[in-house]
Motif scaffolding. Sequence first.
Motif, mmCIF file in Angstrom:
data_model
loop_
_atom_site.group_PDB
_atom_site.id
_atom_site.type_symbol
_atom_site.label_atom_id
_atom_site.label_comp_id
_atom_site.label_asym_id
_atom_site.label_seq_id
_atom_site.Cartn_x
_atom_site.Cartn_y
_atom_site.Cartn_z
ATOM 1 N N HIS A 8 0.852 -1.176 0.000
ATOM 2 C CA HIS A 8 0.000 0.000 0.000
ATOM 3 C C HIS A 8 0.890 1.229 0.000
ATOM 4 C CE1 HIS A 8 -3.719 -2.200 0.715
ATOM 5 N NE2 HIS A 8 -2.971 -2.995 1.457
ATOM 6 N N ASP A 10 1.043 5.199 0.617
ATOM 7 C CA ASP A 10 0.354 6.333 1.236
ATOM 8 C C ASP A 10 0.863 7.618 0.590
ATOM 9 O OD1 ASP A 10 -1.159 4.911 3.196
ATOM 10 O OD2 ASP A 10 0.686 4.671 4.367
ATOM 11 N N GLU A 12 0.328 11.827 1.002
ATOM 12 C CA GLU A 12 -0.244 12.950 1.737
ATOM 13 C C GLU A 12 0.074 14.241 0.997
ATOM 14 O OE1 GLU A 12 1.186 12.920 5.747
ATOM 15 O OE2 GLU A 12 0.009 11.148 6.273
ATOM 16 N N CYS A 26 5.107 10.611 -0.568
ATOM 17 C CA CYS A 26 4.722 9.206 -0.769
ATOM 18 C C CYS A 26 5.531 8.325 0.173
ATOM 19 C CB CYS A 26 5.031 8.748 -2.191
ATOM 20 S SG CYS A 26 4.241 9.693 -3.470
#
Length: 91
Positions: A8, A10, A12, A26
Motif C-alpha cells: 500500500h 500512502d 499525503e 509518498c
Amino acid sequence: MKTIVGWHVDIEFTEDEESGRTRAACLVRLPDGTEVRAHGHAKRHPGDSDQQRVGEEIAAARCLNELSRNLMKKAGGEIEEVTHIPAHLVM
C-alpha cells in the motif's frame, strides 16, 4: 493466480493556496520492514483557475515517479549485494 503479498502506498498532500503550490509525500512500507519515501510538487500558473484535484494529481504523479526510481535503486543495491556485480536496471 495467487496473491502472495500486497503493498500500500500512502500519499499525503499539503496545499498552499496563496502560492498555488501543492506538495505530495509518498511512502511505501515493504514486507522486509523498510520504508521507501519520495516527494513531488505542482505549481499552479497564476492565470489558471483553482483546481485543487489537478494539482494533487500532478504532485502525486511526480511523487510516484520518484518513488519508482527509489525502488529501482533499492532493488539494484540488493541484487549487487548478492551477485557482487553492478546491476543495470532499466526503467
